[in-house]
Design an enzyme around this catalytic site. Structure first.
Site, PDB file in Angstrom:
ATOM      1  CG  HIS A 154      -8.946  -6.501  11.334  1.00 17.56           C
ATOM      2  ND1 HIS A 154      -7.836  -6.638  12.393  1.00 17.56           N
ATOM      3  CD2 HIS A 154      -9.900  -6.902  12.039  1.00 17.56           C
ATOM      4  CE1 HIS A 154      -8.212  -7.443  13.445  1.00 17.56           C
ATOM      5  NE2 HIS A 154      -9.709  -7.414  13.317  1.00 17.56           N
ATOM      6  CG  ASP A 362      -1.612  -1.436   5.086  1.00 16.95           C
ATOM      7  OD1 ASP A 362      -2.429  -2.027   5.575  1.00 16.95           O
ATOM      8  OD2 ASP A 362      -0.422  -1.776   4.702  1.00 16.95           O
TER       9      ASP A 362
HETATM   10  P1  ADP Z   1      -1.333  -6.916   6.168  1.00 11.70           P
HETATM   11  O1  ADP Z   1      -2.174  -7.273   7.250  1.00 11.70           O
HETATM   12  O2  ADP Z   1      -2.023  -6.260   5.142  1.00 11.70           O
HETATM   13  O3  ADP Z   1      -0.505  -8.204   5.394  1.00 11.70           O
HETATM   14  P2  ADP Z   1       0.411  -5.634   7.953  1.00 11.70           P
HETATM   15  O4  ADP Z   1       1.712  -4.965   7.866  1.00 11.70           O
HETATM   16  O5  ADP Z   1      -0.393  -5.083   9.048  1.00 11.70           O
HETATM   17  O6  ADP Z   1      -0.252  -5.972   6.751  1.00 11.70           O
HETATM   18  O7  ADP Z   1       0.979  -7.209   8.605  1.00 11.70           O
HETATM   19  C1  ADP Z   1       1.544  -8.199   7.916  1.00 11.70           C
HETATM   20  C2  ADP Z   1       2.214  -9.216   9.004  1.00 11.70           C
HETATM   21  O8  ADP Z   1       2.634 -10.101   8.022  1.00 11.70           O
HETATM   22  C3  ADP Z   1       3.198  -8.627   9.821  1.00 11.70           C
HETATM   23  O9  ADP Z   1       3.116  -9.086  10.932  1.00 11.70           O
HETATM   24  C4  ADP Z   1       4.357  -8.937   9.278  1.00 11.70           C
HETATM   25  O10 ADP Z   1       5.552  -9.421  10.173  1.00 11.70           O
HETATM   26  C5  ADP Z   1       3.864 -10.231   8.705  1.00 11.70           C
HETATM   27  N1  ADP Z   1       4.722 -10.693   7.267  1.00 11.70           N
HETATM   28  C6  ADP Z   1       4.825  -9.663   5.956  1.00 11.70           C
HETATM   29  N2  ADP Z   1       5.656 -10.183   5.324  1.00 11.70           N
HETATM   30  C7  ADP Z   1       6.350 -11.377   5.740  1.00 11.70           C
HETATM   31  C8  ADP Z   1       7.068 -12.334   5.372  1.00 11.70           C
HETATM   32  N3  ADP Z   1       7.857 -12.241   4.015  1.00 11.70           N
HETATM   33  N4  ADP Z   1       7.420 -13.430   6.070  1.00 11.70           N
HETATM   34  C9  ADP Z   1       6.811 -13.672   7.317  1.00 11.70           C
HETATM   35  N5  ADP Z   1       5.896 -12.340   7.812  1.00 11.70           N
HETATM   36  C10 ADP Z   1       5.479 -11.529   6.928  1.00 11.70           C
END
Ligand code: ADP
Length: 456
Positions: A154, A362
């Site tokens: 991932h 990322d």
């Molecule tokens: P990573 O897996 O590196 O955290 P991604 O962008 O692929 O990055 O996924 C992040 C996930 O977490 C997304 O589905 C996003 O909606 C969720 N997310 C990020 N920040 C928040 C937050 N402050 N509150 C709730 N969900 C969050």
């Protein structure tokens, strides 16, 4: 297809954890095939783990194990998150290498493989997830399993020059080549891995995803992970979404919202993003007082000192920018170190004129895809996306930036704010088509089709 057997650090044993796109995708395959899901129970015990917890829910069997304190520390906090995570995100400078931690990492992979192999039956396919279990395929083979094993990474796979900084790179690469199908998020990640094999082990890229290496043939391809696109679009017009949008609307007072949503992680490029916001107000004075930047960034793995340092750095930067530019009735940049419900996030995305997705590295970045799906088709916002996010390969109609070039990012935010409605719509429609077409079901099907065509 026979049963699907999933292995991931966290399972969706708790029904509430099945809300995420990935958990849903894996869960659906397991319910359809009567499969098994192996992983960590989430519990830490002092020094000896007992028998795994085994239970069934909707025809899916869960087998979860506790970790000892030493395992949780050496396997999870140290090797997975302080060695593999930084190196695979190109931050060798932040890695803490230690042979003892690698040994625990390997031992945990082996211990969990030992729970899996006795439960495998002819006709099963195994699907291993993520950087916690790079060695799992090797241990399953050692345990006598000759059937198909897929692995999906991932996070990014770094260039060979960076990967070789890992003292155990050869051991890891050889183990990865025990999988039948290796899935990466992007063609860049896939090429990095293949180039490493070609340069160091005379591998041959046979085309159509096939690689010959170490006397066998494996498949390595890019399978960019998607989201539940329709579900997210629906969430963005839910009542919870509208309530969140009107709450932030009161704060905005008619100003444009520029939004960032990330876990607080050094891979996300938050200090550079804050610098760019400062330069926006510096170099484009017409934006002062009419734009409000909100960054949502809940702390992650806050025990680890690099994250504490990042938090301090962000506090300082935001304080400086607000001190320099803020006014009695205007806070230029604020950040909220907390989590929001997915429908609330969808509501915030929907009213944001610009979304800043500018990680330094990322694997994919799902926020970019969620933002696209949450837009109002009649008045869509603009996505600014880092060229170093896996999503940039699919979302080329976003405004693509180099997150290190903070002046250019500032200029791009200005361009996004000024973009005429027609152009916003034209770009957004193309982005939406891709996110809808290549959604989470598409991703799962593409991977599982390749896995089921494996003849090992
Ligand atoms: P990573 O897996 O590196 O955290 P991604 O962008 O692929 O990055 O996924 C992040 C996930 O977490 C997304 O589905 C996003 O909606 C969720 N997310 C990020 N920040 C928040 C937050 N402050 N509150 C709730 N969900 C969050």
């Amino acid at each position: 297809m026979g049963r699907l057997i999933a292995i991931s650090n966290r399972t969706a044993a708790d029904a509430s954890a099945r809300a995420g796109g990935l958990a849903v995708a894996v869960w659906e395959s397991l319910t359809a095939t009567g499969g098994i899901w192996f992983g960590w129970s989430g519990n830490i015990v002092e020094d000896e783990v007992g028998a795994p917890e085994v239970f069934t829910d909707e025809g899916v069997e869960f087998v979860t194990t506790d970790f000892t304190e030493a395992e949780h520390d050496g396997f999870y906090l140290q090797y997975a998150n302080r060695v593999i995570w930084p190196v695979f995100h190109y931050r060798v400078d932040l890695a803490h290498f230690g042979h003892a931690d690698f040994d625990i990492y390997a031992a945990v992979n082996k211990r969990i493989a030992g729970l899996v192999t006795p439960r495998l039956k002819k006709g099963d396919s195994v699907w291993v997830h993520d950087y916690h279990f790079l060695l799992m395929g090797d241990y399953l083979r050692q345990g006598g399993w000759n059937g198909p094993i897929g692995f999906f990474l991932h996070i990014p796979f770094p260039s060979p020059e960076i990967f070789k900084a890992l003292p155990d790179h050869e051991r890891i690469a050889r183990a990865m080549c025990e999988y039948s199908v290796l899935g990466f998020q992007s063609t860049t990640d896939r090429s990095n891995f293949v180039r490493y094999l070609i340069e160091n082990y005379d591998a041959v890229d046979e085309g159509d995803g096939w690689i010959s290496v170490f006397g066998r043939k494996i498949r390595a391809s890019a399978y960019p992970i998607g989201i539940d696109a329709e579900g997210f679009a629906k969430a963005s017009v839910s009542e919870r979404a509208s309530t969140a949008a009107s709450r932030i609307g009161r704060f905005l007072g008619g100003r444009h919202l520029v939004l960032g949503v990330d876990r607080m992680d050094y891979s996300k490029g938050l200090p550079q993003r804050f610098e760019a916001v400062g330069q926006l107000f510096d170099n484009f004075p017409s934006t002062r007082g009419v734009v409000s930047v909100t960054q949502i960034a809940p702390p992650s793995r806050s025990k680890v000192e690099e994250y504490r340092d990042l938090r301090i750095q962000l506090d300082e930067l935001a304080g400086r920018i607000n001190g320099d530019y803020g006014d009695l009735d205007w806070i230029p940049l604020r950040y909220l170190a907390r989590s929001y419900d997915r429908r609330e996030l969808a509501g915030l995305y929907r009213i944001a004129r610009v979304c800043l997705v500018t990680p330094l590295r990322d694997g994919m970045n799902l926020v970019a895809k969620e933002y696209v799906m949450a837009q109002d088709p009649d008045d869509p916002g603009v996505l600014i996306l880092s060229e170093f996010a896996g999503a940039a390969e699919q979302l080329s109609e976003a405004l693509i930036v180099n997150p290190h070039d903070t002046y250019k990012v500032a200029e791009t935010i200005y361009q996004a704010l000024e973009m005429p409605l027609e152009e916003r719509k034209a770009r957004w429609e193309k982005l939406r088509d891709i996110v809808v077409e290549q959604d989470i079901s598409w991703w799962r099907q593409k991977f599982l089709d390749d896995l089921s065509s494996d003849l090992t």
